[in-house]
Design a protein around this motif. Structure first.
Motif, mmCIF file in Angstrom:
data_model
loop_
_atom_site.group_PDB
_atom_site.id
_atom_site.type_symbol
_atom_site.label_atom_id
_atom_site.label_comp_id
_atom_site.label_asym_id
_atom_site.label_seq_id
_atom_site.Cartn_x
_atom_site.Cartn_y
_atom_site.Cartn_z
ATOM 1 N N ILE A 110 13.266 4.404 55.808
ATOM 2 C CA ILE A 110 13.822 4.164 54.521
ATOM 3 C C ILE A 110 14.832 2.756 54.946
ATOM 4 O O ILE A 110 15.415 2.779 55.713
ATOM 5 C CB ILE A 110 14.730 5.384 54.064
ATOM 6 C CG1 ILE A 110 13.817 6.686 53.832
ATOM 7 C CG2 ILE A 110 15.435 4.955 52.751
ATOM 8 C CD1 ILE A 110 12.834 6.676 52.829
ATOM 9 N N ILE A 133 17.988 1.104 53.700
ATOM 10 C CA ILE A 133 19.160 1.615 53.048
ATOM 11 C C ILE A 133 20.170 0.151 52.802
ATOM 12 O O ILE A 133 20.378 -0.248 53.829
ATOM 13 C CB ILE A 133 20.164 2.605 53.602
ATOM 14 C CG1 ILE A 133 19.346 3.670 53.583
ATOM 15 C CG2 ILE A 133 21.403 2.546 52.764
ATOM 16 C CD1 ILE A 133 20.012 5.205 54.463
ATOM 17 N N LEU A 136 15.178 2.028 49.579
ATOM 18 C CA LEU A 136 13.974 1.460 49.413
ATOM 19 C C LEU A 136 12.885 1.684 50.365
ATOM 20 O O LEU A 136 13.426 2.289 51.347
ATOM 21 C CB LEU A 136 14.019 -0.120 49.065
ATOM 22 C CG LEU A 136 14.858 -0.772 47.645
ATOM 23 C CD1 LEU A 136 15.039 -1.982 48.273
ATOM 24 C CD2 LEU A 136 14.085 -0.184 46.727
ATOM 25 N N SER A 137 11.619 1.573 50.148
ATOM 26 C CA SER A 137 10.708 1.849 51.149
ATOM 27 C C SER A 137 11.214 0.971 52.450
ATOM 28 O O SER A 137 11.569 -0.162 52.338
ATOM 29 C CB SER A 137 9.349 1.406 50.618
ATOM 30 O OG SER A 137 8.377 1.315 51.609
ATOM 31 N N GLU A 166 10.658 -2.846 53.158
ATOM 32 C CA GLU A 166 11.717 -3.831 52.621
ATOM 33 C C GLU A 166 13.031 -4.267 53.249
ATOM 34 O O GLU A 166 13.542 -5.104 53.173
ATOM 35 C CB GLU A 166 12.256 -3.141 51.123
ATOM 36 C CG GLU A 166 11.358 -2.981 50.200
ATOM 37 C CD GLU A 166 10.851 -3.992 49.519
ATOM 38 O OE1 GLU A 166 10.916 -5.183 49.862
ATOM 39 O OE2 GLU A 166 10.022 -4.036 48.134
ATOM 40 N N ARG A 214 12.407 -5.713 55.866
ATOM 41 C CA ARG A 214 12.174 -7.146 56.371
ATOM 42 C C ARG A 214 12.022 -8.161 55.321
ATOM 43 O O ARG A 214 11.845 -9.263 55.423
ATOM 44 C CB ARG A 214 10.735 -6.941 56.889
ATOM 45 C CG ARG A 214 10.464 -6.169 58.237
ATOM 46 C CD ARG A 214 8.956 -5.723 58.446
ATOM 47 N NE ARG A 214 8.822 -5.255 59.770
ATOM 48 C CZ ARG A 214 7.968 -4.440 60.171
ATOM 49 N NH1 ARG A 214 6.996 -4.026 59.294
ATOM 50 N NH2 ARG A 214 8.043 -3.784 61.322
ATOM 51 N N ARG A 264 15.938 -8.578 49.496
ATOM 52 C CA ARG A 264 16.616 -7.265 49.414
ATOM 53 C C ARG A 264 17.625 -7.063 50.306
ATOM 54 O O ARG A 264 18.178 -5.968 50.315
ATOM 55 C CB ARG A 264 15.424 -6.174 49.572
ATOM 56 C CG ARG A 264 14.210 -6.184 48.726
ATOM 57 C CD ARG A 264 14.433 -6.008 47.381
ATOM 58 N NE ARG A 264 13.082 -5.764 46.768
ATOM 59 C CZ ARG A 264 12.668 -7.146 46.132
ATOM 60 N NH1 ARG A 264 13.352 -8.215 46.294
ATOM 61 N NH2 ARG A 264 11.560 -6.774 45.337
ATOM 62 N N VAL A 274 12.008 12.157 51.318
ATOM 63 C CA VAL A 274 11.359 10.813 52.026
ATOM 64 C C VAL A 274 9.834 10.984 51.324
ATOM 65 O O VAL A 274 9.270 11.812 51.426
ATOM 66 C CB VAL A 274 11.336 10.608 53.252
ATOM 67 C CG1 VAL A 274 10.641 9.409 53.924
ATOM 68 C CG2 VAL A 274 12.968 10.461 53.839
ATOM 69 N N ILE A 308 7.144 8.244 51.057
ATOM 70 C CA ILE A 308 6.953 6.717 51.175
ATOM 71 C C ILE A 308 5.985 6.191 50.129
ATOM 72 O O ILE A 308 6.074 5.089 49.411
ATOM 73 C CB ILE A 308 6.223 6.379 52.256
ATOM 74 C CG1 ILE A 308 7.611 6.658 53.335
ATOM 75 C CG2 ILE A 308 5.780 5.110 52.783
ATOM 76 C CD1 ILE A 308 7.166 6.638 55.126
ATOM 77 N N MET A 359 7.665 5.148 47.166
ATOM 78 C CA MET A 359 8.540 3.938 47.440
ATOM 79 C C MET A 359 7.561 2.571 47.296
ATOM 80 O O MET A 359 7.920 1.805 46.951
ATOM 81 C CB MET A 359 9.144 3.929 48.814
ATOM 82 C CG MET A 359 10.279 4.914 48.770
ATOM 83 S SD MET A 359 10.932 5.018 50.405
ATOM 84 C CE MET A 359 11.992 6.422 50.477
ATOM 85 N N ILE A 360 6.298 2.656 47.890
ATOM 86 C CA ILE A 360 5.433 1.760 47.867
ATOM 87 C C ILE A 360 5.220 1.397 46.292
ATOM 88 O O ILE A 360 5.188 0.099 45.864
ATOM 89 C CB ILE A 360 4.211 2.086 48.727
ATOM 90 C CG1 ILE A 360 4.477 2.066 50.149
ATOM 91 C CG2 ILE A 360 2.994 1.042 48.363
ATOM 92 C CD1 ILE A 360 3.411 2.773 50.732
ATOM 93 N N PRO A 392 13.903 1.094 42.014
ATOM 94 C CA PRO A 392 14.450 1.842 43.104
ATOM 95 C C PRO A 392 14.171 3.230 43.245
ATOM 96 O O PRO A 392 13.714 3.803 42.188
ATOM 97 C CB PRO A 392 16.012 1.488 42.992
ATOM 98 C CG PRO A 392 16.121 1.339 41.247
ATOM 99 C CD PRO A 392 14.822 0.531 40.815
ATOM 100 N N TYR A 393 14.396 3.503 44.408
ATOM 101 C CA TYR A 393 13.958 5.047 44.960
ATOM 102 C C TYR A 393 15.276 5.964 44.476
ATOM 103 O O TYR A 393 15.852 6.588 45.249
ATOM 104 C CB TYR A 393 13.424 5.141 46.260
ATOM 105 C CG TYR A 393 13.292 6.236 46.867
ATOM 106 C CD1 TYR A 393 12.073 7.186 46.252
ATOM 107 C CD2 TYR A 393 13.851 7.079 47.582
ATOM 108 C CE1 TYR A 393 11.697 8.373 46.491
ATOM 109 C CE2 TYR A 393 13.396 8.178 47.979
ATOM 110 C CZ TYR A 393 12.002 9.011 47.662
ATOM 111 O OH TYR A 393 11.799 10.303 47.956
ATOM 112 N N GLN A 420 17.982 10.431 58.333
ATOM 113 C CA GLN A 420 17.617 10.386 57.166
ATOM 114 C C GLN A 420 18.873 10.840 56.407
ATOM 115 O O GLN A 420 19.287 10.460 55.167
ATOM 116 C CB GLN A 420 16.494 11.419 56.735
ATOM 117 C CG GLN A 420 15.183 11.007 57.301
ATOM 118 C CD GLN A 420 14.837 9.794 56.763
ATOM 119 O OE1 GLN A 420 15.141 9.267 55.805
ATOM 120 N NE2 GLN A 420 14.065 9.011 57.738
#
Lengths: 383, 433
Positions: free
Chosen positions: A167, A169, A177-178, A181, A183, A187, B163, B165, B168-169, B177-178, B247
Motif C-alpha cells: 500500500i 501511503i 493508494l495501490s 503508486e 513509484r 502521487r 488491503v 489490491i 486499488m488497481i 482513492p482507496y 499495515q
C-alpha cells in the motif's frame, strides 16, 4: 508414419548446463537493450538557454538517476516566471516533446522560462513490464536525418524503488493508494526530503518552485482516451480563473478542451500540491494518447507517432471514449500541438488575469496548424 | 463479429491458444514452456521476430509475485518441519471438535486473515491455510472440500479489507482513492465466506460418528511431538508482527516487502527449540514452487506478446462490444476468464473499462464488486494460484479436483458481485457515504 511423438527430454547435468548458458545469453541480450536506456537523450537548446541540473536546488539528487536537466532562459524585459515540466510520465510523449520543442525553439523576450523536459528521468531508463511499449520513437528532419527520443515508463525506475510497499501511503495526508503508486511522481507531491526516491524527486521539484518563486507552472501529461479527464486542463482553485480564460480562448480557436477543478480530497498530484505548498499557479494538462490506453491494439512506434488504432475506433463506436475519435486518430504532432498552443495561450493571459508585471512573451514556437501539418521533425534541430 | 475486426488479431489469438494447447496437451510440454512457445509464435506471426527484450520484460511483470511465492513456500515448509503445523492442528482438534459451527467459522476467518492483511491469496493459502488443513483433514473433511474452502477463503481474504489490491488497481484507473471501501468489501466477502464454511466444512465436522476415536487419539499424540509453546510459534508470531505492523502502523514499521518478511519469519525457526535444517526446507520448497514460478514466467511472456500484437486490445474491446443487457454477463464471464493470466491483470485490463462503462452507478460499490469477481481469477487455470497452493497444503496432486469443487461457489460469487452492481443504488445509502 509414427504419430506418437512425445517431447520427453531427460534432465541431466549437461542439459542443465546448456539451459543455464542459454539463460545467460538471453539475459546478456536483454541487458544490452535495457542498459542502453539509461543514457539520456541529448537536446540542442535554442540560443539563450542556460543548462542546469535539478540537484542545484536540492543537492541530495546529485549523481543519481533522479537528477535531471533544467533549461533556463531570461528575456530582455522583466516579467513573470513560468515552468514547463515534461516527462513526469515518460510513457506520455506529448508532454515531454512539448517541453523539448520549447527548449530547442523558444526565444524569450519578456519574463523567464524554465523547462524540465525529463522530470522523471529515471522513468526514461526502462519500460513497463507487460505493456509492450516501444523503447524509442524517431522523427525525420527536413534534411532526411533522424532524431530519436526514448519512450519510457510511468514509474520511477523499479530498481531504485524496489521493494514496493503493498500500500502506498501519501505521507502528507495519510491517503492510501495501490502500492504501485509509490513509484508515481504525480502521487508524491509535496514530497519528503529524506523519503523514498519518488518522494525526494517530488520534494526537489517543490524546492525548485519555491526557491525560484515560479508564477505559473505546467505539468504536461497524456491520458488514455477512455479516461474521463482527457483533452482537459486541471487547475487549482487559485489558477482556475486563468485556466477558464485560456480554455475559452482555445475553444475560440477551435481547440476543444474541458476544464476540471483540482479535487481537494485526491492528494499527491501536482495540480493540488503545487498550489497548496507554493505560491505558483499550477496547471496540469492532458491530451488523449492511445499508446498508453488499456484498449489499444498493436503496440509499436507507429501507434505512438500516428495514434491510429483499430481497437480505439471500435471502442469509440461503442461509446466507450471520452474524446471524439475518427480514422485520423490522435497523431503525436497534433497532441503536442495542443499542449504547446495551450501553454502559449496561458502565457498570453498572464498580464490580464494575474498581474501586468507577470507578463511573459515567448517567440519562435510553431503555431498549432504548422506543427500538425509539418510534423515534429521539422521543428527539431539537426544533430 | 466482422472479419475486419477479427483479422489479424483474432487470428493471432487463436494461433497462440492453439500453439499452447498443442504444446501442453499433444507434446506434453510443461505448461511454462508451452506458454513461452505460444508467446514466441504470437510475436513471429505479427512480424516482431523473436523479441528477446519483450519476452524478458514480460517475465519481469511477475517478479514480485514469484519472489513472494518462493519465500512463502519456504515459510510453509519451515513451519511444517519444526512441527508447528501439526501441533496447532492437534490443539485445535482437541479444543474445538465438539463445537463444529464455531470451528467452521473460526477456521474460515483464520484462512482469510493473511489475505486481508497482505492482499495476497497465495500468502493466505501457504500460511494459515497450511495450519488449518491438517485440522480439517484429521476431523474427516475430505481433501477436495478442505482445499476448496482454503482456496475460496484465501480469495475472499484477498478481497476483504483492510488491503484489497484489485480494488486499488481499479480505483487507480479512475483516480478514485482507496477510501470508504471497508464496509462494502466486508459486505461483498463475509456472507460468501460464511456460506463456504457452512457448505464445505460444517457438514463434515458435525458427523462425529465418522471419526475413528482411538485412531484419532493416537494420531493426535504423534502430532504433539513438538510442544505448542511460544517458542514454537515464533516464526508465525514474527510474520504477524512484520505484516500486521506494516499495515496497521506504517509510520513505525519499515516496508520490507513480503518476500523478506517471509524469510525473516522463517529464520526465527532457529529459536523454536526444534531441530531444523534450513537448507533442506528451502530446497524442498523451491522444488514444489518451481512449476508455478515457471508458469508465471510463461504467462508474463504471453501477456507481453498479446499486448504487443494487439490481442489484448482485441479481447478487451470485444468484451465491451455487447448489448447493455449483456453487460453483466460479460463482466461475470470475461473477468474471471482473463484471470487465467492474473487476477490483478484482469482488474486492470477489464476492471477499469467496466467501471468506466458503469460511471452512472455508485463507484465504490461497482469497484468492490468488480474486485470480488476479479479475485476469482486465482481459481482459473493455468495460473490458478489459490487452487494450486490449496491443493499443495492438502497434499492433493491434481489441483483440478479442488477447482471443480469451487465451481458452484464461484458462480455464486459472480452472481453476488453482479447483484451488488445491479442494486448499487439501493445499497449505497447503507454501505457508502
Amino acid at each position: 508414419m509414427n504419430m506418437n511423438f512425445k517431447f520427453n527430454p531427460q534432465g541431466t547435468k549437461a542439459t542443465a548446463l546448456c539451459l543455464l548458458i542459454c539463460a545467460l545469453g538471453v539475459a546478456w541480450l536483454a541487458n544490452r537493450d535495457f542498459a542502453a536506456m539509461r543514457t539520456l537523450d541529448a537536446l540542442i537548446p535554442a540560443s539563450g538557454f542556460e543548462e542546469h541540473l535539478l540537484s542545484e536546488w536540492f543537492a541530495p539528487l546529485r549523481d543519481t538517476l533522479l537528477d535531471t536537466p533544467v533549461y533556463v532562459q531570461s528575456g530582455e524585459e522583466p516579467g513573470g516566471s513560468v515552468l514547463v515540466l515534461g516527462g513526469t510520465h515518460p510513457n506520455e510523449p506529448a508532454g515531454y516533446m512539448t517541453a523539448i520543442l520549447m527548449v530547442e525553439r523558444a526565444q524569450v523576450s519578456r519574463g523567464k522560462l524554465y523547462v524540465i523536459p525529463f522530470a522523471n528521468r529515471a522513468g526514461f531508463a526502462h519500460t513497463q513490464p507487460q505493456e509492450a511499449s516501444p523503447e524509442s520513437m524517431s522523427f525525420t528532419l527536413p534534411d532526411g536525418s533522424t532524431r530519436v527520443f526514448r519512450y519510457g515508463s510511468r514509474d520511477i525506475l523499479h530498481t531504485l524503488t524496489w521493494p514496493n510497499p503493498d500500500i502506498y501511503i501519501h505521507k502528507a495526508s495519510g491517503q492510501r493508494l495501490s502500492g504501485n503508486e509509490a513509484r508515481n511522481l504525480n502521487r508524491a507531491y509535496p514530497g519528503v526530503a529524506d523519503g523514498t526516491p519518488t518522494e525526494r524527486l517530488a520534494w526537489a521539484i517543490m524546492e525548485f518552485l519555491r526557491k525560484e518563486k515560479i508564477d505559473l507552472a505546467f505539468d504536461l501529461h497524456e491520458a488514455s482516451p477512455e479516461y474521463p479527464v482527457v483533452d482537459a486542463i486541471v487547475a487549482h482553485e487559485r489558477s482556475i480563473e486563468l485556466a477558464a480564460a485560456a480554455a475559452m480562448e482555445l475553444k475560440g480557436r477551435g481547440i476543444e478542451i474541458r476544464l476540471e477543478p483540482s479535487p481537494k480530497n485526491f492528494r499527491g498530484l501536482s495540480h493540488r500540491e503545487w498550489g497548496d505548498a507554493s505560491d505558483t499557479l499550477p496547471i496540469l494538462m492532458e491530451v488523449a494518447n492511445p499508446s498508453q490506453g488499456r484498449l489499444r491494439g498493436r503496440t509499436d512506434e507507429t501507434l505512438v507517432l500516428e495514434g491510429r488504432d483499430k481497437a480505439y475506433m471500435k471502442a469509440a463506436a461503442l461509446g466507450r471514449l471520452f474524446v471524439p475519435w475518427d480514422e485520423s486518430g490522435k497523431p503525436l504532432a497534433m497532441r503536442t500541438a495542443r499542449h504547446l498552443t495551450a501553454v502559449v495561450t496561458f502565457l498570453s493571459m498572464m498580464e490580464f488575469f494575474v498581474d501586468e508585471s507577470k507578463a511573459i512573451e515567448i517567440d519562435g514556437l510553431p503555431e498549432y496548424q504548422q506543427l500538425v501539418d509539418d510534423g515534429i521533425g521539422k521543428w527539431l534541430h539537426q544533430n | 463479429m466482422t472479419w475486419e475486426w477479427f483479422w489479424p488479431e483474432g487470428f493471432y489469438a487463436l494461433a497462440m491458444i492453439a500453439c499452447f494447447a498443442f504444446g501442453a496437451f499433444a507434446l506434453k510440454l510443461p505448461i511454462a514452456v508451452a506458454m513461452s512457445a505460444s508467446a514466441v509464435v504470437g510475436a513471429l506471426l505479427a512480424g516482431f521476430g523473436i523479441p528477446v527484450r519483450h519476452l524478458v520484460e514480460g517475465m519481469f511483470g511477475y517478479l514480485d509475485t514469484i519472489l513472494i511465492i518462493a519465500c512463502a513456500m519456504i515459510f510453509m515448509k519451515t513451519v511444517q518441519d519444526i512441527g508447528l503445523t501439526e501441533a496447532v492442528a492437534s490443539w485445535g482438534i482437541r479444543k474445538f471438535r465438539r463445537q463444529p459451527l464455531l470451528l467452521s467459522i473460526g477456521v474460515m476467518f483464520l484462512i482469510m486473515l493473511p489475505g486481508m492483511l497482505t492482499g495476497s491469496s497465495t500468502a493466505a493459502c501457504l500460511t494459515t491455510g497450511a495450519l488449518v488443513a491438517p485440522i480439517l483433514l484429521k476431523l474427516g473433511v475430505p481433501k477436495a472440500q478442505t482445499g476448496s474452502a482454503i482456496a475460496l477463503g484465501a480469495i475472499y481474504g484477498m478481497i476483504a479489507p483492510p488491503v484489497d489490491i484489485p480494488v486499488m488497481i481499479i480505483g487507480g484507473g479512475i483516480d478514485m482513492p482507496y477510501v470508504g471501501f471497508a464496509l462494502p468489501l466486508l459486505f461483498a466477502t463475509v456472507p460468501l465466506a460464511l456460506l463456504v464454511a457452512l457448505i464445505f466444512i460444517y457438514p463434515w465436522l458435525r458427523r462425529r460418528g465418522a471419526v475413528d476415536e482411538a485412531g484419532l487419539e493416537a494420531e493426535l499424540a504423534r502430532m504433539e511431538r513438538a510442544p505448542l509453546t511460544f517458542r514454537l510459534f515464533l516464526p508465525f508470531a514474527a510474520l504477524i508482527v512484520l505484516m500486521g505492523g506494516e499495515q496497521l502502523f506504517p509510520e513505525l514499521f519499515p516496508s520490507l516487502g513480503m518476500p523478506l518478511q517471509f524469510l525473516i519469519a522463517s529464520a526465527c525457526a532457529i529459536f523454536s527449540g526444534q531441530k531444523w535444517n534450513p537448507l533442506d526446507s528451502a530446497v524442498r520448497a523451491m522444488n514444489d514452487a518451481l512449476p508455478v514460478l515457471g508458469i508465471l514466467m510463461g504467462v508474463g511472456m504471453f501477456v507481453q506478446v498479446m499486448t504487443l500484437n494487439g490481442v489484448r486490445g482485441f479481447v478487451s474491446v470485444s468484451a465491451l462490444d455487447i448489448p447493455p443487457w449483456l453487460l453483466y454477463v460479460s463482466i461475470g464471464v470475461s473477468i474471471p476468464l482473463f484471470g487465467a493470466i492474473s487476477s490483478f491483470g484482469a482488474a486492470s485490463v477489464l476492471g477499469v473499462p467496466f467501471i468506466l462503462a458503469l460511471l452512472d452507478r455508485d463507484q465504490i460499490l461497482v469497484g468492490t464488486a468488480l474486485a470480488l469477481i476479479a479475485g476469482l481469477g486465482d481459481l482459473m487455470p493455468p495460473t490458478a494460484l489459490a487452487g494450486i497452493f490449496a491443493a499443495q497444503v492438502v497434499e492433493e496432486k491434481n489441483y483440478f479436483r479442488i477447482l471443480v469443487k469451487c465451481v458452484v461457489p464461484a458462480i455464486v460469487t459472480v452472481l453476488w458481485g453482479v447483484a451488488i452492481i445491479a442494486w448499487s443504488g439501493k445499497l449505497a445509502p447503507f454501505l457508502t457515504r
